[in-house]
Design a protein around this motif. Sequence first.
Motif, short mmCIF file in Angstrom:
data_model
loop_
_atom_site.label_atom_id
_atom_site.label_comp_id
_atom_site.label_asym_id
_atom_site.label_seq_id
_atom_site.Cartn_x
_atom_site.Cartn_y
_atom_site.Cartn_z
N GLN A 210 0.82 -1.22 0.00
CA GLN A 210 0.00 0.00 0.00
C GLN A 210 0.86 1.26 0.00
N GLU A 238 -2.38 -4.18 2.41
CA GLU A 238 -3.80 -3.95 2.60
C GLU A 238 -4.59 -4.33 1.35
N ALA A 240 -6.82 -2.73 0.15
CA ALA A 240 -7.12 -1.49 -0.59
C ALA A 240 -6.24 -1.34 -1.84
N THR A 377 -8.02 6.07 8.19
CA THR A 377 -8.43 4.73 8.61
C THR A 377 -7.27 3.75 8.49
N SER A 378 -6.51 3.87 7.41
CA SER A 378 -5.35 2.99 7.21
C SER A 378 -4.34 3.13 8.34
N GLN A 379 -4.03 4.38 8.73
CA GLN A 379 -3.08 4.61 9.83
C GLN A 379 -3.61 4.07 11.15
N GLN A 382 -3.46 0.28 11.21
CA GLN A 382 -2.07 -0.20 11.28
C GLN A 382 -1.55 -0.14 12.72
N VAL A 418 -11.03 1.16 4.28
CA VAL A 418 -9.83 1.88 3.83
C VAL A 418 -10.02 2.32 2.39
#
Length: 722
Positions: A210, A238, A240, A377-379, A382, A418
Amino acid sequence: GEVLKNLNKFYKRKEIQRLGAENGLDARLFHQAFISFRKYIMESSSVSADLHIILNDICCDAGKVCLLGHVDDLFPFFLRHAKQIFPMLDCMDDLRKISDLRLPPNWYPEARAIQRKIIFHAGPTNSGKTYHAIQRFLSAKSGIYCGPLKLLAHEIFQKSNDANVPCDLVTGEERVYANEDARQAPHIACTIEMCSTNTPYEVAVIDEIQMIRDPARGWAWTRALLGLCAEEIHVCGEAAAIELVTELMYTTGEEVEVRNYERLTPLTVLDYALDSLDNLRPGDCIVCFSKNDIYSLSRQIEARGLECAVIYGSLPPGTKLEQAKKFNDPDDPCKILVATDAIGMGLNLCIKRVIFNSIVKPTINEKGEKEIDLITTSQALQIAGRAGRYGSSFKQGEVTTMHQDDLAQLKEILSESVRPVKAAGLHPTAEQIEMFAYHLPDATLSNLIDIFVSLSQVDGLYFVCNIDDFKFLADMIQHIPLNLRSRYVFCTAPLNRKEPFVCTTLLKFARQFSRNDPLTFDWLCRHTKWPLAPPKNIKELVHLEAVHDVFDLYLWLSYRFMDMFPDAALVRDIQKKLDNIIQIGVCNITRLIRASQSTAVSGAAVAVSEEFPLPRTKRDTRVMSDLEGAKSTIQFPAAMEVSGERRAKSLKAYRSAARREDLKTHGRGSLADRLLREGLLTQEMLRQLESEWQVQHRDGRYGPSTKRDDQNSSKETGKKKK
């Protein structure tokens, strides 16, 4: 006056603007060229004879039906002048071909010559996706692992050799061979920028795919994905990124097999916030987005009699590992971790509960400005996913916030899907810039990069990475006489441009390099004042971290210019010693903070990165110009954007909550109460101060209050009110 009127008429003619565009003059260049052309005509004392005749005909015949001259007749002279100030106009077609970035797969003929099998291992943190890819890597006859961090590359290097699979380690600063005779092993673990696209492998693993959307480093993932010459490419990351990887592989004629993974242990978002540090328990990790919040929190925690480990991005890898080991050790009294989002990758940690100290984080916007914004959202996933790691002593993970006001917003962020990764990063290569320089021999490297980016063409699957750091270094060393290839290498050096000591050192490296004078171990020791003592305060700790970065920079350059940086082995030895010294400082970080604050109280300046400490209300939305005021030329892909409506609403709520919190924290109670809550004072210290004050007051040591004292006090109060 007549000449000026006709020149302005020439400028406004649509036909002239169209002719300018056909000859490479966009609106900006056309305007600049006209301003220069007008100045030349109006101020020059030696206008060419043919141009003088044309101007005379235009002016004398103005208003007549049968004209000898027309303003359009000025265009050949205007174009000739434009080519003098913009030399690239003469070779615009060639430059456009060089900067055409629409078919990156064609840059890697070795990879296109084989039919590769692409397997995408998709899943959240702690789902085993990378584990399965690494198992295939270990079973192959040859393989390469490409990761985003030195720590991750080192972990795979260790695992491989422990499993009796000879594996070399390759990072920008280090080469470690599995074989004693320095023969290359069939397996390599490397940081992604260091992967070879010419060496054939059976299996390649690309971790954290990602990050192909990263505005600064995304080009390295694009290069690895398109260029690695391996029979099997195992991509981990991810879900995504699945759609983008599939589309990229469609352009190469390769199919993608997707394997989905679920999280191996449950993760629960709690319904209550921590609220107070008194509620901490073993296995807790507080995540901050400011180093100074780490300083403040670690002191408050230790004031409560608890030990805590500290991890943040600028610490050396050895120190991070040592702090992680201390936190993970069941026999060590240290059971609390305070860290930045640096824990999101590269470290195996036994965390029970992740506590977000804040849900806003400094980011760089498309204009190159620093702003404070909600985490994505990704952060959030994670970081939160580090809790309850499979195989640790905690069978499930928990996540919450420090403040109750942030909890609802965190739940909303974590519940959203994400955003898909929309585009892959690209970066101009040294060869492309050299071809530009051939056509534009008098242009600076910074200008070459600007022209390249302005002329570059990319399709919808790609974007040009942010080149501000590159340009900053190019401008910094422009006055130093270097050949283009060497200059390009110096400008790609990995350093933090906000560290003045590191930037100054690079400048000295380049200056000495240009004199063909080798940079020896003795020279480096004199420059860094080695040997160095353990830090006595935070300022000294920050400086030691900068010196460690300087040693990294020397080692990075030593692999590119071995003759000019000849003492890599000696520098690596003292870097390990420096790592140990920094570890001592981090272990005593609360003592360093106390020393720094004592120095500040006594009136001496304390130079610490960012504000010290950072109050919660100051983490409100604000835009700050970057240190150098550099403006980014990159257009961020759609994947980098977050919904403006949601963000505005959330930040409005955050500001309101922050103000309420500030009133709660600072608006009531005595100074002693506030100091106790912030961990700057203990009950024992308070009792001792009270006892000392009573004794001194009883003995008359301060003397009776006088009228003059009262007047002085009133004056001071008046000043404060003003």
